[in-house]
Design a protein around this motif. Structure first.
Motif, PDB file in Angstrom:
ATOM      1  N   VAL A  57       0.863  -1.186   0.000  1.00  0.00           N
ATOM      2  CA  VAL A  57       0.000   0.000   0.000  1.00  0.00           C
ATOM      3  C   VAL A  57       0.896   1.231   0.000  1.00  0.00           C
ATOM      4  O   VAL A  57       1.821   1.338   0.797  1.00  0.00           O
ATOM      5  N   ARG A  58       0.609   2.158  -0.907  1.00  0.00           N
ATOM      6  CA  ARG A  58       1.330   3.426  -0.961  1.00  0.00           C
ATOM      7  C   ARG A  58       0.342   4.563  -0.764  1.00  0.00           C
ATOM      8  O   ARG A  58      -0.830   4.451  -1.137  1.00  0.00           O
ATOM      9  N   ALA A  59       0.816   5.658  -0.186  1.00  0.00           N
ATOM     10  CA  ALA A  59      -0.066   6.799   0.057  1.00  0.00           C
ATOM     11  C   ALA A  59       0.759   8.060   0.228  1.00  0.00           C
ATOM     12  O   ALA A  59       1.952   8.007   0.559  1.00  0.00           O
ATOM     13  N   ASP A  60       0.120   9.204  -0.009  1.00  0.00           N
ATOM     14  CA  ASP A  60       0.683  10.492   0.394  1.00  0.00           C
ATOM     15  C   ASP A  60       0.176  10.772   1.802  1.00  0.00           C
ATOM     16  O   ASP A  60      -0.924  10.362   2.166  1.00  0.00           O
ATOM     17  N   PHE A  61       0.970  11.467   2.596  1.00  0.00           N
ATOM     18  CA  PHE A  61       0.534  11.772   3.944  1.00  0.00           C
ATOM     19  C   PHE A  61       0.841  13.214   4.320  1.00  0.00           C
ATOM     20  O   PHE A  61       1.758  13.835   3.782  1.00  0.00           O
ATOM     21  N   LEU A  80       4.344   7.400   1.801  1.00  0.00           N
ATOM     22  CA  LEU A  80       4.519   6.206   2.614  1.00  0.00           C
ATOM     23  C   LEU A  80       4.383   4.978   1.732  1.00  0.00           C
ATOM     24  O   LEU A  80       3.553   4.940   0.825  1.00  0.00           O
ATOM     25  N   SER A  81       5.215   3.990   2.011  1.00  0.00           N
ATOM     26  CA  SER A  81       5.098   2.698   1.336  1.00  0.00           C
ATOM     27  C   SER A  81       5.105   1.599   2.388  1.00  0.00           C
ATOM     28  O   SER A  81       6.082   1.479   3.146  1.00  0.00           O
ATOM     29  N   PHE A  82       4.029   0.825   2.459  1.00  0.00           N
ATOM     30  CA  PHE A  82       4.013  -0.350   3.320  1.00  0.00           C
ATOM     31  C   PHE A  82       4.111  -1.578   2.435  1.00  0.00           C
ATOM     32  O   PHE A  82       3.309  -1.772   1.520  1.00  0.00           O
ATOM     33  N   VAL A  83       5.117  -2.396   2.691  1.00  0.00           N
ATOM     34  CA  VAL A  83       5.334  -3.631   1.945  1.00  0.00           C
ATOM     35  C   VAL A  83       5.402  -4.757   2.962  1.00  0.00           C
ATOM     36  O   VAL A  83       6.342  -4.823   3.760  1.00  0.00           O
ATOM     37  N   LYS A  84       4.412  -5.630   2.947  1.00  0.00           N
ATOM     38  CA  LYS A  84       4.295  -6.642   3.992  1.00  0.00           C
ATOM     39  C   LYS A  84       5.550  -7.492   4.121  1.00  0.00           C
ATOM     40  O   LYS A  84       5.955  -7.855   5.220  1.00  0.00           O
ATOM     41  N   GLY A 181     -11.548   5.355   8.043  1.00  0.00           N
ATOM     42  CA  GLY A 181     -11.242   5.194   6.631  1.00  0.00           C
ATOM     43  C   GLY A 181     -12.345   4.469   5.899  1.00  0.00           C
ATOM     44  O   GLY A 181     -13.454   4.279   6.420  1.00  0.00           O
ATOM     45  N   GLN A 182     -12.018   4.033   4.691  1.00  0.00           N
ATOM     46  CA  GLN A 182     -12.939   3.232   3.894  1.00  0.00           C
ATOM     47  C   GLN A 182     -12.201   1.968   3.462  1.00  0.00           C
ATOM     48  O   GLN A 182     -12.018   1.077   4.271  1.00  0.00           O
ATOM     49  N   GLN A 183     -11.719   1.929   2.223  1.00  0.00           N
ATOM     50  CA  GLN A 183     -10.927   0.768   1.807  1.00  0.00           C
ATOM     51  C   GLN A 183      -9.580   0.738   2.513  1.00  0.00           C
ATOM     52  O   GLN A 183      -9.063  -0.327   2.858  1.00  0.00           O
ATOM     53  N   TYR A 184      -9.025   1.935   2.742  1.00  0.00           N
ATOM     54  CA  TYR A 184      -7.760   2.067   3.442  1.00  0.00           C
ATOM     55  C   TYR A 184      -7.947   3.026   4.618  1.00  0.00           C
ATOM     56  O   TYR A 184      -9.014   3.596   4.810  1.00  0.00           O
ATOM     57  N   VAL A 185      -6.894   3.206   5.383  1.00  0.00           N
ATOM     58  CA  VAL A 185      -6.940   4.194   6.460  1.00  0.00           C
ATOM     59  C   VAL A 185      -6.843   5.587   5.851  1.00  0.00           C
ATOM     60  O   VAL A 185      -5.973   5.868   5.028  1.00  0.00           O
ATOM     61  N   ASP A 186      -7.736   6.478   6.240  1.00  0.00           N
ATOM     62  CA  ASP A 186      -7.738   7.854   5.749  1.00  0.00           C
ATOM     63  C   ASP A 186      -7.219   8.848   6.785  1.00  0.00           C
ATOM     64  O   ASP A 186      -6.665   9.889   6.424  1.00  0.00           O
ATOM     65  N   LYS A 187      -7.396   8.519   8.071  1.00  0.00           N
ATOM     66  CA  LYS A 187      -7.041   9.489   9.110  1.00  0.00           C
ATOM     67  C   LYS A 187      -6.736   8.779  10.415  1.00  0.00           C
ATOM     68  O   LYS A 187      -7.432   7.839  10.794  1.00  0.00           O
ATOM     69  N   ILE A 188      -5.679   9.232  11.088  1.00  0.00           N
ATOM     70  CA  ILE A 188      -5.347   8.764  12.429  1.00  0.00           C
ATOM     71  C   ILE A 188      -5.156   9.983  13.317  1.00  0.00           C
ATOM     72  O   ILE A 188      -4.422  10.906  12.960  1.00  0.00           O
ATOM     73  N   VAL A 189      -5.827   9.985  14.460  1.00  0.00           N
ATOM     74  CA  VAL A 189      -5.670  11.068  15.437  1.00  0.00           C
ATOM     75  C   VAL A 189      -5.167  10.454  16.738  1.00  0.00           C
ATOM     76  O   VAL A 189      -5.789   9.542  17.280  1.00  0.00           O
ATOM     77  N   ILE A 190      -4.044  10.960  17.227  1.00  0.00           N
ATOM     78  CA  ILE A 190      -3.440  10.438  18.444  1.00  0.00           C
ATOM     79  C   ILE A 190      -3.458  11.524  19.512  1.00  0.00           C
ATOM     80  O   ILE A 190      -2.859  12.587  19.338  1.00  0.00           O
ATOM     81  N   GLN A 191      -4.167  11.245  20.596  1.00  0.00           N
ATOM     82  CA  GLN A 191      -4.120  12.130  21.752  1.00  0.00           C
ATOM     83  C   GLN A 191      -2.984  11.644  22.648  1.00  0.00           C
ATOM     84  O   GLN A 191      -2.999  10.519  23.134  1.00  0.00           O
ATOM     85  N   GLU A 192      -2.001  12.513  22.847  1.00  0.00           N
ATOM     86  CA  GLU A 192      -0.797  12.118  23.557  1.00  0.00           C
ATOM     87  C   GLU A 192      -0.779  12.711  24.964  1.00  0.00           C
ATOM     88  O   GLU A 192      -1.633  13.501  25.340  1.00  0.00           O
ATOM     89  N   GLN A 205      -4.247   6.721  -1.835  1.00  0.00           N
ATOM     90  CA  GLN A 205      -3.800   5.369  -1.548  1.00  0.00           C
ATOM     91  C   GLN A 205      -3.909   4.495  -2.797  1.00  0.00           C
ATOM     92  O   GLN A 205      -4.867   4.602  -3.561  1.00  0.00           O
ATOM     93  N   THR A 206      -2.938   3.633  -2.978  1.00  0.00           N
ATOM     94  CA  THR A 206      -2.928   2.761  -4.147  1.00  0.00           C
ATOM     95  C   THR A 206      -2.126   1.501  -3.855  1.00  0.00           C
ATOM     96  O   THR A 206      -1.233   1.517  -2.996  1.00  0.00           O
ATOM     97  N   ILE A 207      -2.457   0.437  -4.559  1.00  0.00           N
ATOM     98  CA  ILE A 207      -1.669  -0.791  -4.465  1.00  0.00           C
ATOM     99  C   ILE A 207      -0.800  -0.964  -5.710  1.00  0.00           C
ATOM    100  O   ILE A 207      -0.134  -1.993  -5.868  1.00  0.00           O
ATOM    101  N   GLN A 208      -0.797   0.033  -6.575  1.00  0.00           N
ATOM    102  CA  GLN A 208       0.010   0.008  -7.794  1.00  0.00           C
ATOM    103  C   GLN A 208       1.308   0.791  -7.600  1.00  0.00           C
ATOM    104  O   GLN A 208       1.306   1.835  -6.941  1.00  0.00           O
ATOM    105  N   PRO A 209       2.408   0.355  -8.196  1.00  0.00           N
ATOM    106  CA  PRO A 209       2.595  -0.951  -8.844  1.00  0.00           C
ATOM    107  C   PRO A 209       2.684  -2.068  -7.809  1.00  0.00           C
ATOM    108  O   PRO A 209       2.920  -1.821  -6.635  1.00  0.00           O
TER     109      PRO A 209
END
Length: 224
Positions: A57-61, A80-84, A181-192, A205-209
């Motif tokens: 999964v790749r995404a801009d953040f 971001l690039s997540f590669v299992k 989110g929907q198909q992927y995570v769209d937003k994370i909010v962390i209260q610290e 977000q995309t799974i390509q390539p």
């Protein structure tokens, strides 16, 4: 090889803005972009199954890091690039350029002027640094050990989940984590702790390539 703790690695950065950004992205990597199913929670299970379908999964953040003590918000963005099979790669573009690679074996931080790495098993924070990969791989014990699910709701049009820390380590860092989110995570909010907060927005977000790009492969090779 630098035999230093993750916290020493982060605090060794000269630029304070860069330190804040990289530290937060490390914690996000720890948390992951997915959640693990609880055996007694069908909603959580459905969310996890949806998010765990893709090997890449790749995404801009965009990250908005608010420090209450300074009354200031640090904004950064990149990709971001997540590669299992490999790990997670954060490529920060603004306001500083830096790469942060987290794998099961190593944590690597690279900028134009600096390069640092640490063996995960040589750090007292080893279980924390690898939690992201454990979550994405479906290790249910990771969530039950570190987080309580406060609420979870799923529908075809979107989902949301709220977590509170259970382990003593995470209680020192976080008060509550909300993700949606929907198909992927769209937003994370962390209260610290200390009334600080971090908001991460994910877009495009995309799974390509389906294969690693040359740049991604080169960066992941640094953590071999």
């Amino acid at each position: 090889m630098l035999k230093i703790s993750i916290l020493n690695l982060l605090t060794s950065l000269r630029n304070k803005t860069q330190r804040v950004i990289l530290q937060t992205l490390l914690f996000i990597s720890i948390l992951g972009l997915s959640v693990v199913a609880s055996a007694n929670n069908e909603q959580v299970s459905t969310i996890f199954k949806q998010l765990s379908k893709s090997n890449i999964v790749r995404a801009d953040f965009e990250q908005q890091k608010k420090l209450a003590s300074l009354n200031k918000t640090f904004v950064s963005n990149g990709s971001l690039s997540f590669v299992k099979a490999n790990g997670v790669l954060w490529q920060i573009k603004r306001p500083v350029q830096a790469d942060l690679i987290v794998t099961q074996k190593k944590l690597v931080q690279k900028t134009q002027r600096t390069y640092s790495q640490i063996q995960i098993d040589q750090s007292p924070y080893s279980s924390v640094a690898t939690l992201f990969l454990q979550l994405m791989s479906g290790d249910e014990k990771a969530l039950s050990k570190n987080f309580n699910v406060v609420s979870a709701n799923y529908s075809p049009s979107g989902w949301n989940i709220a977590l509170t820390p259970k382990s003593s380590l995470f209680k020192k860092l976080f008060v509550r984590i909300d993700a949606q989110g929907q198909q992927y995570v769209d937003k994370i909010v962390i209260q610290e702790q200390a009334k600080n907060s971090t908001t991460i927005l994910f877009r495009n977000q995309t799974i390509q390539p389906h294969q690693l790009t040359a740049t991604e492969d080169a960066l992941f090779q640094l953590a071999k």
